[in-house]
Design an enzyme around this catalytic site. Structure first.
Site, PDB file in Angstrom:
ATOM      1  CB  SER A 132      -0.133  -3.348   0.913  1.00 17.11           C
ATOM      2  OG  SER A 132       0.900  -4.305   0.968  1.00 17.11           O
ATOM      3  CE  LYS A 134       1.575  -4.852   5.032  1.00 17.28           C
ATOM      4  NZ  LYS A 134       0.572  -4.294   4.081  1.00 17.28           N
TER       5      LYS A 134
END
Length: 257
Positions: free
Chosen positions: A51, A112
């Site tokens: 991701s 993230k």
């Protein structure tokens, strides 16, 4: 001769016991020091998913600093049930690569890029992210094969924030889920995060029941600083030859942007 042997027995046993006690004490002190350093200063993590490509690949072994944002109960392994709040808390900055506990399940640790601060208005339109009505500039860098999915071609995009901070994202093309969103207003005490692999990341664009939702400040673990070591696709603990065959020296000691 018999008396001499009899007398040596207790002394030898006492010496052995003392040696074992000293060894256990040394190991205990070393473990305590390691725990303190892990809680207060740095903690290692292994990247298990794609991701955050291209900044982070599956198999990267990264170092996260704890002191950048202060400390909360999630700074401690297993997130013990301590009072809420942060000690010496400092806010993160837009663009930081942050490690945090997943709001719906603090047993899970995610990584993230931080996009929105409390009070920010974040929206994605046609794949372009805007913060408070100002689009983050995107510069196409050309197609490349996705390292996590051989045979899949993605477009590298350089994003440049108003403060000049740049980083590279992956885009699989228009019309993907998450390319066009509502306006998200980041609540007080929470943050909005996104993966750099924009079309392969469940993040704050999705509610917490599905993705990440807004990340509470207490859930921040630290700031990802650099890649220490890397194994292409990850190494298997029960297949020790992969520790050598998959080792990628080109990614070692890379700072994260």
């Amino acid at each position: 001769m018999t008396a001499s042997t009899h007398d040596a027995g207790p002394a030898a046993a006492k010496s052995l016991a003392a040696e074992v006690a000293d060894t256990l004490k040394t190991v205990g002190v070393a473990l305590l020091i390691a725990l303190v350093l892990r809680v207060i200063l740095f903690q290692p993590y292994t990247i298990p998913t794609a991701s955050m490509e291209p900044a982070l690949l599956t198999g990267d072994y990264i170092i996260v600093s704890k002191f950048d944002y202060g400390w909360s109960r999630h700074s401690i392994p297993f997130s013990p049930p301590l009072p809420a709040g942060r000690v010496m808390g400092k806010p993160p900055q837009r663009g930081d690569v942050v490690v945090f506990k997943l709001p719906r399940d603090v047993r899970e640790t995610y990584i993230k890029r931080l996009i929105g601060l409390p009070g920010d208005r974040v929206q994605v339109v046609g794949g372009t992210v805007s913060v408070n009505g100002v689009p983050i500039a995107r510069t196409p860098l050309g197609p490349v094969e996705d390292p996590g999915e051989p045979g899949l071609t993605v477009t590298r995009e350089q994003e440049t924030k108003p403060n000049g901070h740049t980083y590279t994202t992956f885009d699989r093309g228009p019309g993907r889920a998450g390319d066009d969103t509502e306006v998200y207003v980041v609540p007080e005490g929470r943050y909005f995060v996104m993966g750099d692999n924009r079309d392969n990341s469940l993040d704050s664009r999705w509610p917490s029941e599905v993705g990440v939702g807004f990340v509470p400040a207490d859930n921040l673990v630290g700031k990802a600083r650099f890649i220490l070591l890397s194994w292409r696709g990850g190494a298997e603990i029960f297949q020790p030859w992969t520790w050598v065959t998959r080792f990628d020296p080109d990614r070692a000691f890379q700072a994260l942007r």
